[in-house]
Enzyme design. Structure first.
Site, short mmCIF file in Angstrom:
data_model
loop_
_atom_site.label_atom_id
_atom_site.label_comp_id
_atom_site.label_asym_id
_atom_site.label_seq_id
_atom_site.Cartn_x
_atom_site.Cartn_y
_atom_site.Cartn_z
N GLY A 7 -98.50 -0.12 67.37
CA GLY A 7 -97.83 -1.43 67.46
C GLY A 7 -97.15 -1.56 68.82
N ARG A 8 -96.00 -2.22 68.81
CA ARG A 8 -95.31 -2.47 70.09
C ARG A 8 -94.93 -1.16 70.79
NH1 ARG A 8 -92.87 -6.84 66.56
NH2 ARG A 8 -92.07 -5.00 65.50
N ILE A 9 -94.23 -0.26 70.08
CA ILE A 9 -93.75 0.97 70.73
C ILE A 9 -94.92 1.92 70.97
CG2 ILE A 9 -92.18 2.95 70.52
CD1 ILE A 9 -90.37 1.08 68.79
N SER A 17 -102.94 1.05 60.46
CA SER A 17 -103.44 0.46 59.22
C SER A 17 -104.64 -0.45 59.50
CB SER A 17 -102.33 -0.30 58.51
OG SER A 17 -101.58 -1.04 59.44
N ARG A 18 -104.82 -0.84 60.75
CA ARG A 18 -106.02 -1.64 61.09
C ARG A 18 -106.42 -1.31 62.53
NH1 ARG A 18 -104.73 -5.93 64.58
NH2 ARG A 18 -102.50 -5.89 64.95
N THR A 67 -90.11 9.61 66.87
CA THR A 67 -89.03 8.66 67.18
C THR A 67 -89.10 7.50 66.19
OG1 THR A 67 -90.42 7.48 68.76
CG2 THR A 67 -88.97 9.18 69.67
N ARG A 113 -89.19 7.33 62.02
CA ARG A 113 -88.16 7.52 60.99
C ARG A 113 -88.34 8.91 60.39
NH1 ARG A 113 -85.66 3.99 62.95
NH2 ARG A 113 -85.10 1.96 62.07
N GLU A 135 -80.63 11.78 57.65
CA GLU A 135 -79.70 11.54 58.74
C GLU A 135 -78.29 11.26 58.23
OE1 GLU A 135 -82.56 9.53 61.68
OE2 GLU A 135 -80.63 8.54 61.99
N HIS A 180 -80.80 10.30 67.25
CA HIS A 180 -81.26 8.92 67.01
C HIS A 180 -80.78 7.96 68.11
CE1 HIS A 180 -82.77 6.06 63.65
NE2 HIS A 180 -83.10 5.62 64.85
N ILE A 181 -81.27 8.21 69.33
CA ILE A 181 -80.84 7.38 70.47
C ILE A 181 -82.03 6.64 71.10
CG2 ILE A 181 -78.74 8.65 71.06
CD1 ILE A 181 -80.43 10.19 73.18
N GLY A 182 -83.09 6.44 70.30
CA GLY A 182 -84.31 5.82 70.83
C GLY A 182 -84.06 4.54 71.62
P1 NAP Z 1 -94.59 -2.42 65.07
O1 NAP Z 1 -94.88 -3.20 66.31
O2 NAP Z 1 -94.58 -3.13 63.76
O3 NAP Z 1 -95.62 -1.19 65.02
C1 NAP Z 1 -95.81 -0.38 63.91
C2 NAP Z 1 -97.30 -0.12 63.80
O4 NAP Z 1 -97.51 0.86 62.75
C3 NAP Z 1 -98.09 -1.37 63.42
O5 NAP Z 1 -99.25 -1.45 64.20
C4 NAP Z 1 -98.41 -1.12 61.95
O6 NAP Z 1 -99.60 -1.78 61.53
C5 NAP Z 1 -98.60 0.40 61.97
N1 NAP Z 1 -98.64 0.98 60.64
C6 NAP Z 1 -98.15 0.50 59.46
N2 NAP Z 1 -98.45 1.34 58.46
C7 NAP Z 1 -99.15 2.36 59.02
C8 NAP Z 1 -99.75 3.54 58.49
N3 NAP Z 1 -99.70 3.81 57.19
N4 NAP Z 1 -100.40 4.36 59.33
C9 NAP Z 1 -100.50 4.09 60.65
N5 NAP Z 1 -99.95 2.98 61.20
C10 NAP Z 1 -99.28 2.14 60.40
O7 NAP Z 1 -93.16 -1.72 65.17
P2 NAP Z 1 -92.45 -1.13 66.50
O8 NAP Z 1 -91.56 -2.15 67.08
O9 NAP Z 1 -93.48 -0.47 67.35
O10 NAP Z 1 -91.51 -0.02 65.81
C11 NAP Z 1 -92.09 1.05 65.08
C12 NAP Z 1 -91.03 1.85 64.36
O11 NAP Z 1 -90.28 2.61 65.28
C13 NAP Z 1 -89.96 1.02 63.62
O12 NAP Z 1 -90.39 0.64 62.33
C14 NAP Z 1 -88.77 1.93 63.58
O13 NAP Z 1 -88.73 2.63 62.35
C15 NAP Z 1 -89.01 2.92 64.72
N6 NAP Z 1 -88.01 2.80 65.80
C16 NAP Z 1 -87.19 3.86 66.03
C17 NAP Z 1 -86.26 3.79 67.07
C18 NAP Z 1 -85.34 4.94 67.38
O14 NAP Z 1 -84.21 4.69 67.75
N7 NAP Z 1 -85.78 6.16 67.27
C19 NAP Z 1 -86.14 2.61 67.83
C20 NAP Z 1 -87.00 1.57 67.54
C21 NAP Z 1 -87.93 1.66 66.52
P3 NAP Z 1 -99.48 -3.21 60.76
O15 NAP Z 1 -98.84 -4.14 61.74
O16 NAP Z 1 -100.90 -3.53 60.43
O17 NAP Z 1 -98.60 -2.96 59.55
#
Ligand code: NAP
Length: 328
Positions: free
Chosen positions: A157-159, A179-180, A238, A240, A268, A286-288
């Site tokens: 996804g984005r990150i 997932s896709r 980074t 969950r 946590e 947890h300072i991502g």
């Molecule tokens: P995002 O853009 O929604 O990206 C998540 C990706 O994971 C999407 O492409 C999603 O696909 C995919 N996904 C969903 N279920 C999956 C599975 N079973 N197997 C493989 N891929 C799967 O979210 P993001 O902004 O990148 O953030 C991702 C996560 O990073 C957040 O949910 C958060 O928990 C974590 N995060 C942590 C920190 C930190 O401080 N450490 C900071 C920011 C974020 P679909 O769109 O098809 O569901």
């Protein structure tokens, strides 16, 4: 304005001056400077507030939402696994998050962990500070070379994509599981290959997790999958904590993996004692997203979502489930 002087609960101090945007039109109850509220306290506070800005550490479950007066929860994070979305949606409570703005900061931190774990940075620091550095030596702290290696991104996804962009600069090959499958035009800039999770774990030198925590991804990396990773590989989390079985990870670090870099933990702020003992685990608190501008912008987003709602508009960062009406 939908309500006369809505009351907004803010469960923690936020960086910057974003709350000033509420002006005189809102009544703010900030818990700044107080200890984090437990579920019982959250329930009481939710029964009195019209809106809430919450942290990822606030567990907003069915108990908290039952009897709640809150109409909108602006979660100060992109992840929202701390909120019972099904119950919130049933009760017509809107939920917003803070996507995009923290993408680069979190990808930077994932890379800080990749480099730290692969090149043994914390171990090197410790040697110098403890006076044990006795001079350059051909075999001192040999680590993993990164160029020409394969990085496996779980959740493109984005990150995940921002991590992939950085990987290109390090001369790495990219595989991903999601997932896709992305569109060919989305894969093309990264030269990224879509594979299933099993293949990704087998073929990657670095595995970096960027999927959300859902019922499906909880402990997606259990013992079997951790030991199915390439021997001598590095795991970065980074995303969950509960995505990985921490106890099994500590075991894998003893005999199978080269290192791990973690920013998040299963329970946590507790960290599994077995992990704390492993010198090949790089552990961050947890300072991502903890860049100052990023965190200030996240606060502005949360406030703007609340203001948009009480102005009678659709909040700009409504979570996807509530845009599509589908719940996990
Ligand atoms: P995002 O853009 O929604 O990206 C998540 C990706 O994971 C999407 O492409 C999603 O696909 C995919 N996904 C969903 N279920 C999956 C599975 N079973 N197997 C493989 N891929 C799967 O979210 P993001 O902004 O990148 O953030 C991702 C996560 O990073 C957040 O949910 C958060 O928990 C974590 N995060 C942590 C920190 C930190 O401080 N450490 C900071 C920011 C974020 P679909 O769109 O098809 O569901």
């Amino acid at each position: 304005m939908l309500f006369k002087k809505p009351s907004i609960l803010v469960t923690s101090k936020l960086p910057g001056n974003a709350l000033e945007a509420f002006g005189e039109d809102y009544k703010i109850k900030s818990l700044a400077g107080k200890r984090a509220p437990d579920k019982k306290e959250l329930k009481k506070l939710f029964a009195k507030a019209d809106g809430a800005i919450t942290l990822l550490s606030d567990q907003i479950d069915e108990t908290v939402l039952t009897g709640s007066k809150v109409k909108i929860i602006a979660n100060y994070a992109v992840g929202y696994n701390n909120i019972d979305i099904k119950t919130a949606s049933e009760k017509n409570i809107l939920v917003t998050n803070t996507p995009d703005v923290l993408t680069d900061a979190t990808a930077d931190l994932a890379w800080a962990l990749i480099l730290s774990a692969a090149r043994r940075i914390p171990e090197g620091e410790k040697i110098v500070r403890s006076g044990k550095f006795k001079g350059w030596a051909p075999e001192l702290l040999l680590g993993m070379d990164l160029s020409h290696k394969t990085i496996g991104i779980v959740g493109m996804g984005r990150i995940g994509r921002a991590v992939a962009r950085r990987a290109l600069a390090f001369g790495m090959k990219i595989v991903y599981a999601d997932s896709r499958r992305l569109l060919p035009s989305e894969e093309e800039p990264y030269g990224a290959k879509f594979v299933d999770l099993e293949t990704l774990l087998k073929d990657s030198d670095i595995v970096s997790l960027h999927c959300p925590l859902t019922d499906e991804t909880r402990r997606i990396l259990g013992r079997d999958r951790l030991f199915s990773m390439r021997k001598g590989a590095v795991l970065i989390n980074t995303a969950r904590g509960p995505i990985v079985d921490e106890e099994a990870l500590a075991e894998a670090l003893e005999s199978h993996l080269f290192a791990a870099g973690l920013d998040v933990y299963e329970k946590e702020p507790e960290v599994h004692p077995a992990l704390l003992k492993m010198k090949n685990a790089v552990l961050l608190p947890h300072i991502g997203s903890a860049g100052r501008e990023t965190r200030e912008e996240m606060a502005r987003m949360a406030v703007n979502n609340i203001i948009a709602f009480f102005d009678g508009k659709v909040p700009p960062n409504l979570i996807p489930e509530q845009v599509t009406g589908v719940t996990h």
